[in-house]
Scaffold this active site. Sequence first.
Site, PDB file in Angstrom:
ATOM      1  N   ASP A  75       3.774  -3.729  -2.838  1.00  0.00           N
ATOM      2  CA  ASP A  75       2.846  -2.696  -2.369  1.00  0.00           C
ATOM      3  C   ASP A  75       2.859  -1.444  -3.247  1.00  0.00           C
ATOM      4  O   ASP A  75       3.842  -1.158  -3.943  1.00  0.00           O
ATOM      5  CB  ASP A  75       3.212  -2.266  -0.944  1.00  0.00           C
ATOM      6  CG  ASP A  75       2.822  -3.288   0.096  1.00  0.00           C
ATOM      7  OD1 ASP A  75       2.529  -4.442  -0.274  1.00  0.00           O
ATOM      8  OD2 ASP A  75       2.822  -2.939   1.295  1.00  0.00           O
ATOM      9  N   HIS A  87       8.120  -3.144  -3.090  1.00  0.00           N
ATOM     10  CA  HIS A  87       7.214  -2.148  -3.661  1.00  0.00           C
ATOM     11  C   HIS A  87       7.340  -2.071  -5.175  1.00  0.00           C
ATOM     12  O   HIS A  87       8.456  -2.065  -5.707  1.00  0.00           O
ATOM     13  CB  HIS A  87       7.499  -0.770  -3.042  1.00  0.00           C
ATOM     14  CG  HIS A  87       7.193  -0.695  -1.578  1.00  0.00           C
ATOM     15  ND1 HIS A  87       8.052  -1.202  -0.621  1.00  0.00           N
ATOM     16  CD2 HIS A  87       6.123  -0.182  -0.913  1.00  0.00           C
ATOM     17  CE1 HIS A  87       7.522  -1.007   0.585  1.00  0.00           C
ATOM     18  NE2 HIS A  87       6.354  -0.397   0.426  1.00  0.00           N
TER      19      HIS A  87
END
Length: 261
Positions: free
Chosen positions: A84, A231
């Site tokens: 992400d 992430h």
Amino acid sequence: MRSPAALALTLSLVIFLTGCGDPGKTPHQAGGPPVTASPTPTPKPTPTARPARTTPPKLRPLPKNLPAGLHRSSGDQAVALTFDDGPDPRWTPKILDQLRAAHVTATFCLIGTQARRYPELVKRIVREGHQLCNHSWRHDLDLGRRSDAEIKADLARTNRVIRAAVPDAEITWFRQPGGRWTAEEVAVARKLGMRALHWSVDPQDWNHPTSKTIIKRVKAAARPGSIVLMHDGGGDRSHTMAACRKVIPDLKRRYGISQLQ
């Protein structure tokens, strides 16, 4: 008896003393009524215009439970990796290099503003066979609480900038930042042709734990069909990059790594 000349002189002196007053004095000082100057009017201050108050948009309440329709499994026995908050020029190339070396693919959940700044990274993600996921325009944690029109505009804007980099890009997924889902948001994403992507393994690498902690958390929580959230943007991801050197080969060996089904 005084002469007429003397009387005339005396009379002139009396008139002078009683009628003319003291030399050099103003009429007021000489006993006349006081003369007052007209006061200068004080200008009234110009009222300052107050800025109009803007009413903040009303947000719908966040549900206590996650809504139906969220995708929380890879779709088979293998594990799916998702990243992400990118693309990020410092971290995304590093994770792409690791995935390529391991001969596996992942899903990248892209923020619109980042995709606009780094279109070459969007192109590389697609070129190397990874899936794309819309992650909102500015990582709006309250996006799901906004009106349907606002949600639609945000997702459509993000898709447009992704397709500006890759015109034929297939954007199958949407992930709400922070997992703060609403049923209305799931429905809007579906109308735009995207499925709501959640996760089942969250090592909370966004909070910058050590790489050892990330590895431990993923290993403990992973199961067949898990979706792992990590992430590649949004801050310093050096610990995530270090953890992935262990996590990727370990998950591949234990479960296999596949794309979302």
